[in-house]
Design a protein around this motif. Structure first.
Motif, PDB file in Angstrom:
ATOM      1  N   SER A 209       0.823  -1.211   0.000  1.00 21.47           N
ATOM      2  CA  SER A 209       0.000   0.000   0.000  1.00 21.47           C
ATOM      3  C   SER A 209       0.857   1.261   0.000  1.00 21.47           C
ATOM      4  O   SER A 209       0.498   2.270  -0.620  1.00 21.47           O
ATOM      5  CB  SER A 209      -0.927  -0.005   1.218  1.00 21.47           C
ATOM      6  OG  SER A 209      -0.183   0.059   2.427  1.00 21.47           O
ATOM      7  N   ILE A 210       2.011   1.212   0.670  1.00 20.78           N
ATOM      8  CA  ILE A 210       2.925   2.367   0.656  1.00 20.78           C
ATOM      9  C   ILE A 210       3.461   2.601  -0.748  1.00 20.78           C
ATOM     10  O   ILE A 210       3.528   3.742  -1.225  1.00 20.78           O
ATOM     11  CB  ILE A 210       4.073   2.136   1.660  1.00 20.78           C
ATOM     12  CG1 ILE A 210       3.542   2.141   3.097  1.00 20.78           C
ATOM     13  CG2 ILE A 210       5.146   3.206   1.514  1.00 20.78           C
ATOM     14  CD1 ILE A 210       4.563   1.680   4.118  1.00 20.78           C
ATOM     15  N   ALA A 211       3.833   1.510  -1.439  1.00 22.14           N
ATOM     16  CA  ALA A 211       4.338   1.637  -2.811  1.00 22.14           C
ATOM     17  C   ALA A 211       3.264   2.210  -3.740  1.00 22.14           C
ATOM     18  O   ALA A 211       3.546   3.092  -4.583  1.00 22.14           O
ATOM     19  CB  ALA A 211       4.820   0.276  -3.314  1.00 22.14           C
ATOM     20  N   LEU A 212       2.014   1.762  -3.599  1.00 21.24           N
ATOM     21  CA  LEU A 212       0.930   2.290  -4.424  1.00 21.24           C
ATOM     22  C   LEU A 212       0.665   3.760  -4.120  1.00 21.24           C
ATOM     23  O   LEU A 212       0.394   4.563  -5.028  1.00 21.24           O
ATOM     24  CB  LEU A 212      -0.337   1.463  -4.190  1.00 21.24           C
ATOM     25  CG  LEU A 212      -0.312   0.021  -4.696  1.00 21.24           C
ATOM     26  CD1 LEU A 212      -1.579  -0.719  -4.288  1.00 21.24           C
ATOM     27  CD2 LEU A 212      -0.143  -0.008  -6.203  1.00 21.24           C
ATOM     28  N   CYS A 213       0.753   4.130  -2.849  1.00 23.30           N
ATOM     29  CA  CYS A 213       0.534   5.528  -2.474  1.00 23.30           C
ATOM     30  C   CYS A 213       1.615   6.425  -3.066  1.00 23.30           C
ATOM     31  O   CYS A 213       1.327   7.513  -3.569  1.00 23.30           O
ATOM     32  CB  CYS A 213       0.500   5.657  -0.949  1.00 23.30           C
ATOM     33  SG  CYS A 213       0.202   7.324  -0.347  1.00 23.30           S
ATOM     34  N   ILE A 214       2.869   5.974  -3.019  1.00 26.39           N
ATOM     35  CA  ILE A 214       3.959   6.758  -3.612  1.00 26.39           C
ATOM     36  C   ILE A 214       3.768   6.892  -5.121  1.00 26.39           C
ATOM     37  O   ILE A 214       4.017   7.948  -5.712  1.00 26.39           O
ATOM     38  CB  ILE A 214       5.308   6.111  -3.270  1.00 26.39           C
ATOM     39  CG1 ILE A 214       5.563   6.204  -1.760  1.00 26.39           C
ATOM     40  CG2 ILE A 214       6.446   6.782  -4.026  1.00 26.39           C
ATOM     41  CD1 ILE A 214       6.809   5.478  -1.303  1.00 26.39           C
ATOM     42  N   ALA A 215       3.282   5.811  -5.768  1.00 27.87           N
ATOM     43  CA  ALA A 215       3.027   5.870  -7.211  1.00 27.87           C
ATOM     44  C   ALA A 215       1.937   6.890  -7.530  1.00 27.87           C
ATOM     45  O   ALA A 215       2.039   7.648  -8.512  1.00 27.87           O
ATOM     46  CB  ALA A 215       2.639   4.487  -7.720  1.00 27.87           C
ATOM     47  N   ILE A 216       0.885   6.940  -6.717  1.00 29.31           N
ATOM     48  CA  ILE A 216      -0.188   7.921  -6.930  1.00 29.31           C
ATOM     49  C   ILE A 216       0.331   9.336  -6.734  1.00 29.31           C
ATOM     50  O   ILE A 216      -0.004  10.258  -7.500  1.00 29.31           O
ATOM     51  CB  ILE A 216      -1.367   7.628  -5.985  1.00 29.31           C
ATOM     52  CG1 ILE A 216      -2.008   6.292  -6.341  1.00 29.31           C
ATOM     53  CG2 ILE A 216      -2.405   8.739  -6.044  1.00 29.31           C
ATOM     54  CD1 ILE A 216      -3.074   5.838  -5.365  1.00 29.31           C
ATOM     55  N   LEU A 217       1.172   9.534  -5.699  1.00 27.98           N
ATOM     56  CA  LEU A 217       1.741  10.871  -5.471  1.00 27.98           C
ATOM     57  C   LEU A 217       2.611  11.299  -6.646  1.00 27.98           C
ATOM     58  O   LEU A 217       2.563  12.469  -7.069  1.00 27.98           O
ATOM     59  CB  LEU A 217       2.563  10.862  -4.181  1.00 27.98           C
ATOM     60  CG  LEU A 217       1.774  10.862  -2.870  1.00 27.98           C
ATOM     61  CD1 LEU A 217       2.692  10.639  -1.678  1.00 27.98           C
ATOM     62  CD2 LEU A 217       1.009  12.172  -2.711  1.00 27.98           C
ATOM     63  N   CYS A 218       3.413  10.398  -7.187  1.00 23.64           N
ATOM     64  CA  CYS A 218       4.244  10.734  -8.350  1.00 23.64           C
ATOM     65  C   CYS A 218       3.386  11.085  -9.557  1.00 23.64           C
ATOM     66  O   CYS A 218       3.690  12.020 -10.310  1.00 23.64           O
ATOM     67  CB  CYS A 218       5.175   9.574  -8.689  1.00 23.64           C
ATOM     68  SG  CYS A 218       6.440   9.249  -7.426  1.00 23.64           S
ATOM     69  N   GLN A 219       2.280  10.397  -9.745  1.00 27.98           N
ATOM     70  CA  GLN A 219       1.393  10.671 -10.862  1.00 27.98           C
ATOM     71  C   GLN A 219       0.730  12.038 -10.713  1.00 27.98           C
ATOM     72  O   GLN A 219       0.599  12.787 -11.681  1.00 27.98           O
ATOM     73  CB  GLN A 219       0.335   9.578 -10.963  1.00 27.98           C
ATOM     74  CG  GLN A 219      -0.533   9.664 -12.214  1.00 27.98           C
ATOM     75  CD  GLN A 219      -1.497   8.504 -12.311  1.00 27.98           C
ATOM     76  OE1 GLN A 219      -1.553   7.671 -11.420  1.00 27.98           O
ATOM     77  NE2 GLN A 219      -2.246   8.451 -13.394  1.00 27.98           N
ATOM     78  N   LEU A 220       0.314  12.346  -9.490  1.00 28.30           N
ATOM     79  CA  LEU A 220      -0.272  13.666  -9.256  1.00 28.30           C
ATOM     80  C   LEU A 220       0.748  14.774  -9.443  1.00 28.30           C
ATOM     81  O   LEU A 220       0.430  15.850  -9.960  1.00 28.30           O
ATOM     82  CB  LEU A 220      -0.869  13.726  -7.838  1.00 28.30           C
ATOM     83  CG  LEU A 220      -2.085  12.839  -7.566  1.00 28.30           C
ATOM     84  CD1 LEU A 220      -2.487  12.929  -6.103  1.00 28.30           C
ATOM     85  CD2 LEU A 220      -3.248  13.251  -8.462  1.00 28.30           C
TER      86      LEU A 220
END
Length: 250
Positions: A209-220
């Motif tokens: 979940s941390i990896a997915l959250c970081i991916a979403i932040l990078c996309q934003l």
């Protein structure tokens, strides 16, 4: 969504584990810190998951950052707890056995402990603590008596025990053969191993979940860095230059 379901499952597992040892005050006192620590971990994980879901749905970077940082700290704490649990596994079994051996002889034990032991003997189909029915000396408890539904091995009770005080015939009275401490230790070790496995699964899903959250932040962040297109008045008026002259028709 999966993380939220996992948080609810973790909280439910903690409630189930606490309920299974609630009747045994001695065991509950030994696992007090661990049980209430699991309550705190599961509650914090649930709150962080709700924060992360709201942040992902509304594309709120602050909420996602709070979720990521909280999950990193939570996973580190659970990793240290996991290592401590694995290290203290054998020590806990020895402390549990030593705690019950302190209650011997049973003739000097408190009424509360005797009532608790009677419930354990009926539920787990055992008798005594360490040496079986011999721990009761003459006054063998009736909770040691086998029933028709008994699955654990039984032996004939000694005739010079209290169970034969009001018996007229020569029929043997069958009592449970196995002492309760090994069964109690095995039960607690099973719960211990399940807890360690559940915590390991939770840690792995937290890392995911941390990896997915970081991916979403990078996309934003990439969307914010995209330059906006500006149209000049000349472009709107149709002031275009001809790049290629049309060929003359013959």
């Amino acid at each position: 969504m999966k993380q939220e379901i996992l948080s609810v499952v973790l909280l439910g597992f903690t409630l189930f584990g606490h309920g299974s040892i609630h009747d045994d005050e001695e065991v509950e006192s030994m696992t007090y810190t661990g049980v209430y620590g699991m309550y705190g971990i599961s509650s914090i994980t649930l709150l962080l998951t709700i924060t992360g879901l709201c942040g992902a749905q509304k594309k709120n970077q602050c909420a996602l950052i709070v979720f990521a940082v909280g999950m990193i700290l939570n996973s580190l704490y659970m990793s240290m707890t996991e290592i401590a649990f694995m290290t203290a596994r054998s020590m806990f079994a020895k402390e549990l056995k030593g705690h019950y051996l302190q209650m011997l002889p049973l003739a000097n034990a408190s009424d509360r402990f005797i009532d608790n032991l009677n419930n354990i003997q009926m539920d787990m189909q055992c008798c005594g603590l360490d040496q079986g029915y011999q721990d009761w000396d003459y006054h063998i408890s009736k909770s040691c008596m086998c029933t028709e539904e008994s699955t654990n091995p039984c032996v004939a009770a000694p005739r010079n025990s209290s169970l034969f005080e009001h018996v007229v015939d020569d029929q043997p009275i069958m009592i449970y053969k196995e002492p309760c401490i090994p069964l109690l230790t095995a039960q607690m070790m099973t719960f211990f191993n399940i807890s360690v496995g559940v915590m390991l699964g939770v840690i792995l899903l937290m890392v995911l979940s941390i990896a997915l959250c970081i991916a979403i932040l990078c996309q934003l962040r990439r969307k914010e860095d995209t330059p906006t297109v500006v149209y000049t008045p000349e472009a709107k008026a149709g002031n275009y230059a001809v790049l290629v002259e049309p060929e003359e028709t013959i």
